[in-house]
Design a protein around this motif. Structure first.
Motif, PDB file in Angstrom:
ATOM      1  N   UNK A 105       0.825  -1.204   0.000  1.00 31.57           N
ATOM      2  CA  UNK A 105       0.000   0.000   0.000  1.00 31.57           C
ATOM      3  C   UNK A 105       0.862   1.259   0.000  1.00 31.57           C
ATOM      4  N   UNK A 106       2.054   1.172   0.563  1.00 33.83           N
ATOM      5  CA  UNK A 106       2.940   2.341   0.622  1.00 33.83           C
ATOM      6  C   UNK A 106       3.405   2.792  -0.763  1.00 33.83           C
ATOM      7  N   UNK A 107       3.327   1.909  -1.754  1.00 36.45           N
ATOM      8  CA  UNK A 107       3.765   2.251  -3.111  1.00 36.45           C
ATOM      9  C   UNK A 107       2.673   2.916  -3.936  1.00 36.45           C
ATOM     10  N   UNK A 108       1.458   2.960  -3.415  1.00 40.87           N
ATOM     11  CA  UNK A 108       0.306   3.443  -4.184  1.00 40.87           C
ATOM     12  C   UNK A 108       0.401   4.940  -4.433  1.00 40.87           C
ATOM     13  N   UNK A 109       0.125   5.344  -5.673  1.00 40.48           N
ATOM     14  CA  UNK A 109       0.098   6.748  -6.062  1.00 40.48           C
ATOM     15  C   UNK A 109      -1.300   7.103  -6.566  1.00 40.48           C
ATOM     16  N   UNK A 110      -1.540   8.382  -6.774  1.00 35.83           N
ATOM     17  CA  UNK A 110      -2.794   8.793  -7.400  1.00 35.83           C
ATOM     18  C   UNK A 110      -2.838   8.227  -8.823  1.00 35.83           C
ATOM     19  N   UNK A 116       0.374  -7.795  -8.193  1.00 38.38           N
ATOM     20  CA  UNK A 116       0.123  -9.207  -8.487  1.00 38.38           C
ATOM     21  C   UNK A 116      -0.817  -9.797  -7.444  1.00 38.38           C
ATOM     22  N   UNK A 117      -1.492 -10.880  -7.819  1.00 45.24           N
ATOM     23  CA  UNK A 117      -2.413 -11.533  -6.891  1.00 45.24           C
ATOM     24  C   UNK A 117      -1.698 -11.988  -5.623  1.00 45.24           C
ATOM     25  N   UNK A 118      -0.430 -12.374  -5.758  1.00 40.81           N
ATOM     26  CA  UNK A 118       0.322 -12.861  -4.601  1.00 40.81           C
ATOM     27  C   UNK A 118       0.536 -11.774  -3.551  1.00 40.81           C
ATOM     28  N   UNK A 119       0.474 -10.489  -3.943  1.00 39.00           N
ATOM     29  CA  UNK A 119       0.763  -9.376  -3.029  1.00 39.00           C
ATOM     30  C   UNK A 119      -0.498  -8.722  -2.481  1.00 39.00           C
ATOM     31  N   UNK A 120      -1.669  -9.278  -2.779  1.00 41.29           N
ATOM     32  CA  UNK A 120      -2.929  -8.603  -2.483  1.00 41.29           C
ATOM     33  C   UNK A 120      -3.139  -8.343  -0.994  1.00 41.29           C
ATOM     34  N   UNK A 121      -2.595  -9.208  -0.157  1.00 42.40           N
ATOM     35  CA  UNK A 121      -2.792  -9.053   1.292  1.00 42.40           C
ATOM     36  C   UNK A 121      -2.097  -7.816   1.850  1.00 42.40           C
ATOM     37  N   UNK A 122      -1.223  -7.189   1.060  1.00 42.59           N
ATOM     38  CA  UNK A 122      -0.486  -6.007   1.525  1.00 42.59           C
ATOM     39  C   UNK A 122      -1.211  -4.701   1.180  1.00 42.59           C
ATOM     40  N   UNK A 123      -2.477  -4.789   0.756  1.00 43.03           N
ATOM     41  CA  UNK A 123      -3.207  -3.586   0.336  1.00 43.03           C
ATOM     42  C   UNK A 123      -4.493  -3.406   1.134  1.00 43.03           C
ATOM     43  N   UNK A 124      -4.928  -2.149   1.207  1.00 44.09           N
ATOM     44  CA  UNK A 124      -6.164  -1.771   1.893  1.00 44.09           C
ATOM     45  C   UNK A 124      -7.192  -1.394   0.832  1.00 44.09           C
ATOM     46  N   UNK A 125      -8.196  -2.241   0.655  1.00 42.17           N
ATOM     47  CA  UNK A 125      -9.181  -2.038  -0.412  1.00 42.17           C
ATOM     48  C   UNK A 125      -9.966  -0.743  -0.247  1.00 42.17           C
ATOM     49  N   UNK A 147     -10.088 -16.837  -4.082  1.00 41.40           N
ATOM     50  CA  UNK A 147     -11.423 -16.397  -4.520  1.00 41.40           C
ATOM     51  C   UNK A 147     -12.157 -15.718  -3.381  1.00 41.40           C
ATOM     52  N   UNK A 148     -12.144 -16.332  -2.207  1.00 47.88           N
ATOM     53  CA  UNK A 148     -12.839 -15.769  -1.043  1.00 47.88           C
ATOM     54  C   UNK A 148     -12.214 -14.444  -0.623  1.00 47.88           C
ATOM     55  N   UNK A 149     -10.881 -14.396  -0.639  1.00 48.63           N
ATOM     56  CA  UNK A 149     -10.180 -13.162  -0.260  1.00 48.63           C
ATOM     57  C   UNK A 149     -10.563 -12.003  -1.172  1.00 48.63           C
ATOM     58  N   UNK A 150     -10.592 -12.244  -2.475  1.00 48.71           N
ATOM     59  CA  UNK A 150     -10.885 -11.181  -3.439  1.00 48.71           C
ATOM     60  C   UNK A 150     -12.312 -10.672  -3.273  1.00 48.71           C
ATOM     61  N   UNK A 151     -13.260 -11.585  -3.179  1.00 44.85           N
ATOM     62  CA  UNK A 151     -14.669 -11.182  -3.069  1.00 44.85           C
ATOM     63  C   UNK A 151     -14.910 -10.401  -1.788  1.00 44.85           C
ATOM     64  N   UNK A 152     -14.369 -10.889  -0.661  1.00 46.24           N
ATOM     65  CA  UNK A 152     -14.577 -10.204   0.615  1.00 46.24           C
ATOM     66  C   UNK A 152     -13.839  -8.866   0.667  1.00 46.24           C
ATOM     67  N   UNK A 153     -12.639  -8.838   0.128  1.00 47.25           N
ATOM     68  CA  UNK A 153     -11.803  -7.647   0.204  1.00 47.25           C
ATOM     69  C   UNK A 153     -12.415  -6.469  -0.551  1.00 47.25           C
TER      70      UNK A 153
END
Length: 462
Positions: A105-110, A116-125, A147-153
């Protein structure tokens, strides 16, 4: 309320929750049909693009993501398979989009961000106003953790776009997962509304006979199903792919049977475990045959394998071959995939599960499957890395199997027929609805072709 009104009230309708963006303000590199689909997806707010490989989903999703960023003034996240993130960033530069490749999440810009899907847990939806799933067939397994992680997140994310070449070729259930991710309807509700248990087998579902047209009308409200622009009434010029040659090579396995004893006759594998054992017994023979095939052409080669031992032996047998394994670091994988893309690597040895999704390798037209797994989708996606829009050469697909693996080829061919039937059914049921939804109503104009020169009277000229 009349009975007709009562029935009307029971129909499932997908309510548009997006916004409109004039087509003339969209990226000038897009074809008219791509602009029409992007316009439709933005207006829907939550939509799926089931477009075949090579139809420009990357450009469409970038335009969609940038438009959502501009409209909401908040960032959008694209989630993609490994190495596709860097490829998408490069495509973005080519078409005038700024795409930030992120690991946390620290890398996110405007603007547009991709991971990648493997890194999804490091982000705040909650920090994103929109999300794009690239190669969203990752949702096909309704019991998977991803699948469950993506839908819930992303349940509360207001704008969503799901992109994949085709939904699962032999199971309608993936459509339920796609609909649930988009917030259209839960998978359970879809099954209860349109499907019924198939006889005594409660794990099998089939469409209710009277609900078939209703089901596809419902799908067409939130998904575009496209194998060619011609499916929606646009010109299909330029989308006719070159020839695809499939060559099967059969090798004789070693002299050991599946139970490890010496035998004079080869026993054909029937069960999944027997096929795996037969694959291992013929490993040396198949790898040696594949190495000989690579010597027949000095161009680039993709060598697809299924076992780590196959990968190691192929690297040893093929001079200059570069191997990508699951245990390699993400950076090493990305560097080697990029090397094959730019042509600095001539022979790439890897598994379809690692590099079979999302990558564009039209520069290569030769590939080998050193044995087949039972996953038709893996094989289909792997072939489509090269056999896609922009390919100018005949694509040669070599399949090396042993005589003991007879059931595998039949299984793959059965799934190919199922995929073709399902895709044709989806297009047949949805194309008329989508033509009206995406292209809108147009007025037919009859061209006037005068055969006699018109003469204006002198008094009228005066």
């Amino acid at each position: 309320m009349t009975y007709a009104e009562f029935l009307q009230s029971k129909q499932c309708k997908v309510v548009s929750s997006g916004f409109e963006k004039p087509r003339e303000n969209m990226n000038q590199h897009m074809f008219d049909w791509q602009k029409d689909i992007a316009y439709w997806a933005l207006k829907k707010g939550r939509a799926a693009l089931f477009e075949d490989c090579g139809l420009g989903k990357t450009l469409q999703q970038l335009e969609w993501a940038q438009s959502v960023c501009d409209y909401t003034e908040r960032p959008v996240l694209i989630v993609a398979p490994l190495a596709v993130a860097e490829q998408t960033r490069h495509e973005g530069e080519k078409f005038g989009y700024q795409v930030s490749v992120c690991r946390t999440q620290n890398d996110v810009l405007d603007g547009i961000n991709i991971t990648n899907y493997e890194m999804l847990s490091h982000f705040d939806a909650s920090k994103f106003t929109g999300v794009v799933l690239d190669e969203s067939s990752i949702l096909k397994n309704f019991t998977s953790k991803t699948r469950t992680q993506i839908i819930e997140m992303f349940r509360d994310t207001p704008y969503k776009l799901s992109c994949t070449a085709t939904p699962s070729p032999n199971d309608y259930m993936e459509l339920g997962n796609q609909a649930e991710f988009l917030g259209v309807m839960s998978r359970t509700e879809m099954l209860a509304t349109y499907f019924i248990h198939d006889g005594s087998n409660t794990s099998k579902w089939r469409l209710k006979g009277h609900a078939e047209d209703r089901f596809w009308s419902w799908v067409a409200e939130w998904a575009v199903v496209l194998t060619s622009p011609a499916d929606l009434g646009y010109s299909g010029e330029g989308y006719n792919l070159p020839q695809l040659n499939t060559v099967e090579h059969l090798v004789e396995p070693g002299t050991k049977s599946m139970d490890g004893n010496l035998t004079l006759f080869t026993k054909t594998a029937q069960t999944l475990s027997e096929r795996r054992e037969a694959r291992r017994n013929s490993l040396d023979e198949r790898c040696e045959e594949a190495a000989e095939i690579v010597k027949t052409d000095a161009g680039q080669w993709l060598v697809w394998c299924d076992l780590n031992d196959e990968s190691s032996k192929l690297k040893t047998l093929i001079p200059g071959a570069v191997e990508i394994r699951g245990s390699d670091t993400p950076q090493d994988k990305a560097d080697r995939l990029r090397g094959f893309t730019d042509g600095s690597i001539r022979v790439l040895v890897t598994k379809p599960s690692i590099a079979g999704f999302g990558l564009n390798w039209q520069g290569c037209h030769n590939m080998i499957f050193v044995g087949l797994s039972d996953s038709y989708e893996m094989m289909y996606q792997a072939i489509r890395r090269c056999y896609r829009f922009g390919q100018v050469n005949t694509v040669n697909v070599h399949i090396v199997t042993s005589t003991a693996e007879g059931a595998v080829r039949e299984n793959i061919e059965r799934k190919e027929r199922q995929r073709a039937d399902m895709t044709a059914e989806m297009v047949r049921h949805t194309k008329e609805i989508l033509r009206k939804e995406i292209r809108g109503t147009t007025r037919d104009v009859i061209e006037y072709n005068p055969q006699v020169e018109m003469k204006i009277p002198a008094w009228l000229i005066a």
